[in-house]
Design an enzyme around this catalytic site. Structure first.
Site, PDB file in Angstrom:
ATOM      1  N   GLY A  74     -56.564  20.775 -37.752  1.00 31.12           N
ATOM      2  CA  GLY A  74     -57.581  20.705 -36.705  1.00 31.12           C
ATOM      3  C   GLY A  74     -58.718  19.749 -37.001  1.00 31.12           C
ATOM      4  O   GLY A  74     -59.735  19.760 -36.312  1.00 31.12           O
ATOM      5  N   ASN A  98     -47.714  25.327 -32.340  1.00 27.95           N
ATOM      6  CA  ASN A  98     -48.485  26.555 -32.557  1.00 27.95           C
ATOM      7  C   ASN A  98     -49.660  26.528 -31.578  1.00 27.95           C
ATOM      8  O   ASN A  98     -50.618  25.792 -31.789  1.00 27.95           O
ATOM      9  CB  ASN A  98     -48.960  26.589 -34.016  1.00 27.95           C
ATOM     10  CG  ASN A  98     -49.898  27.740 -34.295  1.00 27.95           C
ATOM     11  OD1 ASN A  98     -50.067  28.639 -33.472  1.00 27.95           O
ATOM     12  ND2 ASN A  98     -50.520  27.720 -35.462  1.00 27.95           N
TER      13      ASN A  98
HETATM   14  P1  PGA Z   1     -53.370  20.924 -35.948  1.00 24.41           P
HETATM   15  O1  PGA Z   1     -52.921  22.395 -36.408  1.00 24.41           O
HETATM   16  O2  PGA Z   1     -52.128  20.171 -35.556  1.00 24.41           O
HETATM   17  O3  PGA Z   1     -54.305  21.149 -34.788  1.00 24.41           O
HETATM   18  O4  PGA Z   1     -54.046  20.292 -37.116  1.00 24.41           O
HETATM   19  C1  PGA Z   1     -51.751  22.599 -37.172  1.00 24.41           C
HETATM   20  C2  PGA Z   1     -51.551  24.062 -37.409  1.00 24.41           C
HETATM   21  O5  PGA Z   1     -52.520  24.810 -37.568  1.00 24.41           O
HETATM   22  O6  PGA Z   1     -50.394  24.536 -37.447  1.00 24.41           O
END
Ligand code: PGA
Length: 254
Positions: A173, A10
């Protein structure tokens, strides 16, 4: 039941056109190393067609991060799932940033799932609890509520195009992934919820984990029996990291 793992990137609101193309070229170049895994990327809307072209015959699928719920009409700024047919294969619904930053309701997310499946595309329904909800013991209630509303209108004939992504909001995140045990526990509960409603078709639905997945923790997460792959945010913006996660999923197998 054997379920082919999925590793999906994503890209969120990141990349300009040149960066998106370069990332797609690098991913296409390395995708062959991830055997037996379904790979997908979700670029920003305007780059979807270019990314698809750069991915060429690599087998990596392309998806959209969002959509509207109507086929066409006076909905300025929105994108219909039907417009995306022939352009990409999948659409995310209910990502936590859409729920919590844009304020999308469980019901609206359900309408997006319905529209996506009706248009003939794959819907990736994202569910997950906030930190406070986990701490108060409400995580399972929240996730099952989101599943119930998210799949309220689903035609059972479309279930083979449904994917669920369990993404605890506190893990997205933050660099703090769920432990493999916690990820497994919720993915298993989601699967039980599906099989209770949809029998064998429910068991075949792939349930991904998302939230701070990296090349370092991917293997342990993907070894859990109900974790059928990952939805990757930050690490999906670096081809090497994304491909390492994909290879980890391939090494674990079904
Ligand atoms: P991240 O995001 O891997 O940066 O934690 C995952 C997501 O929002 O699909």
């Amino acid at each position: 039941m054997t379920r082919t793992k999925i590793v999906a990137g994503n890209w969120k609101m990141n990349t300009n056109l040149d960066e998106a193309r370069a990332l797609a070229v690098a991913i296409a170049g390395g995708a062959g190393a991830a055997r037996g895994v379904d790979l997908a990327v979700f670029p920003p809307f305007p780059w979807i067609a270019s990314v698809r072209d750069e991915l060429g015959g690599s087998g990596v699928q392309v998806g959209a991060q969002n959509c509207y719920i109507q086929k066409s009409g006076a909905f300025t700024g929105e994108i219909s799932p039907w417009s995306l047919v022939g352009v990409c294969q999948m659409i995310l619904a209910g990502h936590s940033e859409r729920r919590h930053v844009m304020g999308e309701s469980d019901e609206f997310v359900g309408q997006k799932v319905d529209a996506t499946l009706t248009a003939g595309l794959t819907s990736v329904l994202c569910v997950g609890e906030l930190l406070g909800e986990r701490q108060s013991g409400a995580a399972l209630d929240v996730v099952t509520r989101q599943l119930g509303a998210g799949l309220a209108g689903v035609d059972t004939g479309h279930l083979d195009r449904l994917v669920i992504a369990y993404e605890p909001v506190w893990a997205i995140g933050t660099g703090v992934a769920a432990t493999p045990d916690d990820a497994q526990e919720m993915c298993e509960a989601i699967r039980r919820w599906m099989t209770d409603r949809f029998d064998e078709a429910g068991d075949a639905i792939r349930v991904l984990y998302g939230g701070s997945v990296t090349p370092d923790n991917a293997d342990e997460l993907f070894r859990r029996p109900d974790v059928d792959g990952g939805l990757i945010g930050g690490a999906s913006l670096k081809a090497d990291a994304f491909l390492a996660i994909a290879v980890a999923a391939g090494a674990v197998g079904v």
